[in-house]
Design a protein around this motif. Sequence first.
Motif, PDB file in Angstrom:
ATOM      1  N   TYR A  52      19.624   5.311 -43.046  1.00 30.59           N
ATOM      2  CA  TYR A  52      18.676   4.985 -44.107  1.00 30.59           C
ATOM      3  C   TYR A  52      17.838   6.191 -44.528  1.00 30.59           C
ATOM      4  CZ  TYR A  52      19.819   0.158 -42.910  1.00 30.59           C
ATOM      5  OH  TYR A  52      20.480  -1.023 -42.672  1.00 30.59           O
ATOM      6  N   LEU A  53      18.394   7.383 -44.385  1.00 31.79           N
ATOM      7  CA  LEU A  53      17.665   8.602 -44.698  1.00 31.79           C
ATOM      8  C   LEU A  53      18.361   9.359 -45.826  1.00 31.79           C
ATOM      9  CD1 LEU A  53      15.316  10.517 -43.885  1.00 31.79           C
ATOM     10  CD2 LEU A  53      16.927  11.667 -42.369  1.00 31.79           C
ATOM     11  N   GLY A  54      17.631   9.641 -46.890  1.00 37.54           N
ATOM     12  CA  GLY A  54      18.089  10.522 -47.943  1.00 37.54           C
ATOM     13  C   GLY A  54      19.400  10.120 -48.581  1.00 37.54           C
ATOM     14  N   PRO A  55      20.323  11.078 -48.732  1.00 35.79           N
ATOM     15  CA  PRO A  55      21.595  10.800 -49.411  1.00 35.79           C
ATOM     16  C   PRO A  55      22.395   9.680 -48.770  1.00 35.79           C
ATOM     17  CG  PRO A  55      21.275  13.159 -49.166  1.00 35.79           C
ATOM     18  CD  PRO A  55      20.195  12.491 -48.363  1.00 35.79           C
ATOM     19  N   LEU A 501      22.684  -0.937 -70.354  1.00 33.40           N
ATOM     20  CA  LEU A 501      23.379   0.272 -69.920  1.00 33.40           C
ATOM     21  C   LEU A 501      23.869   0.193 -68.480  1.00 33.40           C
ATOM     22  CD1 LEU A 501      20.994   2.941 -71.506  1.00 33.40           C
ATOM     23  CD2 LEU A 501      23.207   2.166 -72.385  1.00 33.40           C
ATOM     24  N   ALA A 502      23.044  -0.316 -67.588  1.00 32.16           N
ATOM     25  CA  ALA A 502      23.443  -0.391 -66.180  1.00 32.16           C
ATOM     26  C   ALA A 502      22.473  -1.276 -65.423  1.00 32.16           C
ATOM     27  CB  ALA A 502      23.483   0.997 -65.547  1.00 32.16           C
ATOM     28  N   GLN A 503      22.942  -1.826 -64.318  1.00 31.38           N
ATOM     29  CA  GLN A 503      22.118  -2.655 -63.433  1.00 31.38           C
ATOM     30  C   GLN A 503      22.280  -2.128 -62.016  1.00 31.38           C
ATOM     31  OE1 GLN A 503      20.265  -5.537 -64.367  1.00 31.38           O
ATOM     32  NE2 GLN A 503      19.483  -5.707 -62.279  1.00 31.38           N
ATOM     33  N   ALA A 504      21.173  -1.827 -61.358  1.00 34.77           N
ATOM     34  CA  ALA A 504      21.241  -1.323 -59.987  1.00 34.77           C
ATOM     35  C   ALA A 504      21.787  -2.391 -59.051  1.00 34.77           C
ATOM     36  CB  ALA A 504      19.867  -0.854 -59.529  1.00 34.77           C
ATOM     37  N   ASP A 505      22.478  -1.937 -58.007  1.00 39.72           N
ATOM     38  CA  ASP A 505      23.110  -2.851 -57.060  1.00 39.72           C
ATOM     39  C   ASP A 505      23.003  -2.259 -55.656  1.00 39.72           C
ATOM     40  OD1 ASP A 505      24.654  -4.596 -55.611  1.00 39.72           O
ATOM     41  OD2 ASP A 505      26.544  -4.080 -56.581  1.00 39.72           O
ATOM     42  N   ASP A 506      22.294  -2.971 -54.781  1.00 39.12           N
ATOM     43  CA  ASP A 506      22.175  -2.514 -53.399  1.00 39.12           C
ATOM     44  C   ASP A 506      22.849  -3.478 -52.428  1.00 39.12           C
ATOM     45  OD1 ASP A 506      20.415  -4.622 -53.555  1.00 39.12           O
ATOM     46  OD2 ASP A 506      18.821  -3.648 -52.407  1.00 39.12           O
ATOM     47  N   SER A 507      23.863  -4.184 -52.892  1.00 32.82           N
ATOM     48  CA  SER A 507      24.521  -5.185 -52.040  1.00 32.82           C
ATOM     49  C   SER A 507      25.114  -4.544 -50.789  1.00 32.82           C
ATOM     50  CB  SER A 507      25.597  -5.938 -52.827  1.00 32.82           C
ATOM     51  OG  SER A 507      26.547  -5.050 -53.383  1.00 32.82           O
ATOM     52  N   ARG A 508      25.674  -3.349 -50.916  1.00 35.02           N
ATOM     53  CA  ARG A 508      26.241  -2.679 -49.739  1.00 35.02           C
ATOM     54  C   ARG A 508      25.143  -2.280 -48.760  1.00 35.02           C
ATOM     55  NH1 ARG A 508      28.245   2.005 -51.235  1.00 35.02           N
ATOM     56  NH2 ARG A 508      27.656   1.842 -53.421  1.00 35.02           N
ATOM     57  N   LEU A 509      24.004  -1.905 -49.281  1.00 32.27           N
ATOM     58  CA  LEU A 509      22.872  -1.579 -48.408  1.00 32.27           C
ATOM     59  C   LEU A 509      22.386  -2.828 -47.682  1.00 32.27           C
ATOM     60  CD1 LEU A 509      20.622   0.333 -47.406  1.00 32.27           C
ATOM     61  CD2 LEU A 509      19.350  -0.218 -49.496  1.00 32.27           C
ATOM     62  N   ARG A 510      22.222  -3.920 -48.394  1.00 33.18           N
ATOM     63  CA  ARG A 510      21.756  -5.159 -47.771  1.00 33.18           C
ATOM     64  C   ARG A 510      22.749  -5.689 -46.746  1.00 33.18           C
ATOM     65  NH1 ARG A 510      21.932  -8.754 -51.404  1.00 33.18           N
ATOM     66  NH2 ARG A 510      22.283  -7.590 -53.340  1.00 33.18           N
ATOM     67  N   ALA A 511      24.034  -5.410 -46.949  1.00 33.34           N
ATOM     68  CA  ALA A 511      25.055  -5.871 -46.010  1.00 33.34           C
ATOM     69  C   ALA A 511      24.933  -5.206 -44.644  1.00 33.34           C
ATOM     70  CB  ALA A 511      26.445  -5.616 -46.595  1.00 33.34           C
ATOM     71  N   THR A 512      24.210  -4.089 -44.587  1.00 32.25           N
ATOM     72  CA  THR A 512      24.011  -3.407 -43.303  1.00 32.25           C
ATOM     73  C   THR A 512      22.892  -4.036 -42.483  1.00 32.25           C
ATOM     74  OG1 THR A 512      22.396  -1.824 -44.186  1.00 32.25           O
ATOM     75  CG2 THR A 512      24.740  -1.241 -44.371  1.00 32.25           C
ATOM     76  N   GLY A 513      22.210  -5.039 -43.044  1.00 28.81           N
ATOM     77  CA  GLY A 513      21.060  -5.632 -42.367  1.00 28.81           C
ATOM     78  C   GLY A 513      19.734  -5.073 -42.818  1.00 28.81           C
ATOM     79  N   MET A 534       2.453  -0.913 -49.198  1.00 30.56           N
ATOM     80  CA  MET A 534       3.833  -1.370 -49.056  1.00 30.56           C
ATOM     81  C   MET A 534       4.196  -1.376 -47.582  1.00 30.56           C
ATOM     82  SD  MET A 534       7.144  -0.262 -51.265  1.00 30.56           S
ATOM     83  CE  MET A 534       6.297  -0.916 -52.706  1.00 30.56           C
ATOM     84  N   ILE A 535       5.024  -2.342 -47.198  1.00 31.33           N
ATOM     85  CA  ILE A 535       5.426  -2.518 -45.810  1.00 31.33           C
ATOM     86  C   ILE A 535       6.937  -2.330 -45.703  1.00 31.33           C
ATOM     87  CG2 ILE A 535       5.533  -4.128 -43.872  1.00 31.33           C
ATOM     88  CD1 ILE A 535       3.079  -5.544 -45.054  1.00 31.33           C
ATOM     89  N   PHE A 536       7.351  -1.507 -44.732  1.00 32.48           N
ATOM     90  CA  PHE A 536       8.766  -1.274 -44.458  1.00 32.48           C
ATOM     91  C   PHE A 536       9.071  -1.736 -43.037  1.00 32.48           C
ATOM     92  CE2 PHE A 536       7.245   1.772 -47.518  1.00 32.48           C
ATOM     93  CZ  PHE A 536       8.243   1.828 -48.473  1.00 32.48           C
ATOM     94  N   ARG A 537      10.060  -2.605 -42.908  1.00 33.89           N
ATOM     95  CA  ARG A 537      10.439  -3.135 -41.605  1.00 33.89           C
ATOM     96  C   ARG A 537      11.835  -2.653 -41.232  1.00 33.89           C
ATOM     97  NH1 ARG A 537       8.008  -6.973 -44.801  1.00 33.89           N
ATOM     98  NH2 ARG A 537       6.139  -7.986 -43.974  1.00 33.89           N
ATOM     99  N   PRO A 538      12.139  -2.636 -39.940  1.00 34.45           N
ATOM    100  CA  PRO A 538      13.477  -2.177 -39.536  1.00 34.45           C
ATOM    101  C   PRO A 538      14.565  -3.166 -39.934  1.00 34.45           C
ATOM    102  CG  PRO A 538      12.244  -2.966 -37.648  1.00 34.45           C
ATOM    103  CD  PRO A 538      11.280  -2.950 -38.794  1.00 34.45           C
ATOM    104  N   ALA A 539      15.797  -2.710 -39.931  1.00 36.47           N
ATOM    105  CA  ALA A 539      16.943  -3.582 -40.196  1.00 36.47           C
ATOM    106  C   ALA A 539      16.998  -4.678 -39.147  1.00 36.47           C
ATOM    107  CB  ALA A 539      18.241  -2.767 -40.181  1.00 36.47           C
ATOM    108  N   ASN A 540      17.512  -5.815 -39.567  1.00 37.27           N
ATOM    109  CA  ASN A 540      17.625  -6.961 -38.653  1.00 37.27           C
ATOM    110  C   ASN A 540      16.284  -7.272 -37.992  1.00 37.27           C
ATOM    111  OD1 ASN A 540      20.563  -7.187 -39.034  1.00 37.27           O
ATOM    112  ND2 ASN A 540      20.606  -5.228 -37.953  1.00 37.27           N
ATOM    113  N   PHE A 541      15.255  -7.246 -38.799  1.00 35.76           N
ATOM    114  CA  PHE A 541      13.882  -7.449 -38.342  1.00 35.76           C
ATOM    115  C   PHE A 541      13.723  -8.801 -37.634  1.00 35.76           C
ATOM    116  CE2 PHE A 541       9.777  -9.420 -39.530  1.00 35.76           C
ATOM    117  CZ  PHE A 541       8.936  -8.601 -38.808  1.00 35.76           C
ATOM    118  N   ASP A 542      12.979  -8.787 -36.526  1.00 35.02           N
ATOM    119  CA  ASP A 542      12.740  -9.994 -35.737  1.00 35.02           C
ATOM    120  C   ASP A 542      11.241 -10.264 -35.680  1.00 35.02           C
ATOM    121  OD1 ASP A 542      12.546 -12.061 -33.954  1.00 35.02           O
ATOM    122  OD2 ASP A 542      13.479 -11.010 -32.271  1.00 35.02           O
TER     123      ASP A 542
END
Length: 786
Positions: A52-55, A501-513, A534-542
């Motif tokens: 989840y860092l940069g590129p 023109l375009a619609q952003a899509d982060d489905s592949r990102l969300r699929a990682t949890g 703003m609040i950022f939580r880890p993947a698969n947050f519990d």
Amino acid sequence: MRASILPLAKSISLVALAWAGLSQPIAAQVRAPASVAAVPSIEQRYSDAEKYLGPALGDLIDNADIIPRFVEGGLFYRTGNRLDQRYLFLALPGEQPREITSTATLLAALSAAKGAAVTVDEARIAEVDYDPGKNEVRFRAFDGALWSLDTAGRAVQMEKADHKEVDLLSPDGKTRIVARGYNLHAVDTASGKEVALTTDGTREQPYGRSIPQLADILREGTEEPVMPVSAQWSPDGRYLLTWRLDTRDVKKLSITQQNPPGSLYPRSFSYIYPLAGAEKLPQAARLVIDVKDAMKTGKARIVPLQVPSESILYPSPPDMGWQDGKVRMLWTERGYKQQAVYLADPATGAARIVAHEAVKPVVTVTSSMIFPSPELGGELSISERSGWAQLYLVTPDAPDGGRALTTGEWEVLSVDHVAQDKSSLIVTGVGREKSRNPYWRALYRVPAQGGEPLELTPEPLDHDAAVSPDGKWIVDQMSSPTSPTRAVLRDGATGRIVRELAQADDSRLRATGYTQPEPFQGLAADGKTPIYGMIFRPANFDPKRRYPIIDNVYTGPTTTDVPATWSEARRVAGNSVAQIGAVVVMIDGTGTSRRGQKFRLPAFQNLGEVGLDDHVALIRQMAAKYPYMDVNRVGVFGGSAGGYDTARFVLRRPDFFKVGVSSSGNHDLRLDKAWWPEVSMGYADEATWERNSNMTVAGQLKGHLLLVHGDIDDNVPVTESYRLAKALMDAGRDVDLIVMPNATHNVYRPFFWKKLRDYFTQYLLGETPPALGPVKVAAPAAKTAP
């Protein structure tokens, strides 16, 4: 590597100084709940942090930013992501977009040119542009060299990465201006005839030469790198507008690069860097030379422009240019007490003020500006004279006045277009629609003769918009942190959406949890002023677990920090840092920008305290709403001014902020480039500078503080972190210091991110960082002949 931090002189010679005198981790007394067995391993969490860092994160998102560019006859933009980008041209009006090139096509062409397969990471493709008239694609690749893709699909290198035009060619191509021996010379391109335009230039008082920047000094390995002539031809090719630098009695900085590439030995340089704490700054005196006359007579006459000498607040040329046969110059008094626009006669040097700004206590140039508008008969000024950044038309007959084109408690950020018939302007503003997030941008058509603005982007979102040069079209990328970017083409007159023109899509990102960020609104420390975070939580947050809190800080005041767009909310470092097993927060407290002068003024001469207690207050409010946020384990990190903030938070509120990672911090504002501190501090006295210095509060450290700095930082001198380290040692406190070899202001390399994660893992989470990989056995040294 872990090593005690020894006396500073010895520690400087180390590649990296890390983690001195490790004591019992603060978090060791706060045990995780019994469910810790279900927590992913620290190795897995570090792997997620990399993902989840940069590129790496950007590669999981499509259409995050289409980078629109209006070109001849239409619009050039991109879709997809770095790994599979499509570059499209839309002829305007009316046609269907067609693909011009793609990542795959560019990689194939570069591979053919190099004679070997080239990967995306190796190619580093950037700045892709298209000329419909020539049907030519140009782009940067590898080390920044300029390439062209011809009609046959072949990639041809056009310019090297370090290419620069040193001489200055006249508009008709008949005369070149060259710099030699700190003087300027005019050369006839046909005959080679040369005339000296100046003769008394010296190293400390050169003509047409700006202050060499550290990056150029290091690249060329000399304190006097080759630099382009700093001057401008008049459009008719008669006059040369230039300036003379004066660095006499200006104190220099020095830098030592311990590991210069290709050399066994360190190298040291002295250089000019205008500092806020300096009594004397470099000065600029503007002048004009009639080159056409000089070429005829063989002798040049310098015409000084009757404008006060100006202090150089950053190593760049003074603001000046040509307008309707006159010289236009923006002059700034040190400490941002006032700004004035002068118009001067190039033949005589006589000048007069045509626009003037003197808002108290300072003219905050990051929220206000003055720029020419000859089509409207004067200067357009975004001014805070009403307490809000509003737009005024200032005419030469009343330079201290001006007619308000916008009014109200909101801010104009930019003027994007002036109608050809002079009837209206298009501006970008924030905060006008009171039911929305005050940081969301919108476009408005403003009548030039007064009246209510027409909103061209009515959707309750942030609008990242670009207007075509003729004003007929608007590309709008609208989003919010929770609403994916939608890119549309609008009619420039009405704002009506003409094409998707375009619609952003982060489905592949969300699929990682991936856990999406959450905007948060609360109150400042005064209990009444609304502030945003703003609040950022880890993947698969519990939510059943208890998470430490890490504040990613930048208190401004020259900007804001909390992302307002969908794309930015996914690009910030908090997405990565949270993965180690923490909740990361970002907060815009009082003292930040875009919400009026009153909201920002608490920062004036108070950068060491502003926003600090707002951060504490909002973190407590977040934790009250979400009990899984552990306010007994709070850390903080930030870079540059955020590095200053990080150290300040840990030093001034040590019982709340217990662990900090400060990178590239300007810990004593007197040692930073003059413009940045002075735009918020004015021309302060020594007591004020001292009160805002982190060195003065070094003795208050209780927890753990890691300082990171690049040894060749060309923005904030590395001496800032050395001095804070020494102050902490002198105060009997502990300090951890890492000096990144051959790193500039941007220290965000893999080693930095590993150390940041390790530091918070050990001292905030109370865990052991992952073990290093296997030792690589070195090859035996080659024997030398007897």
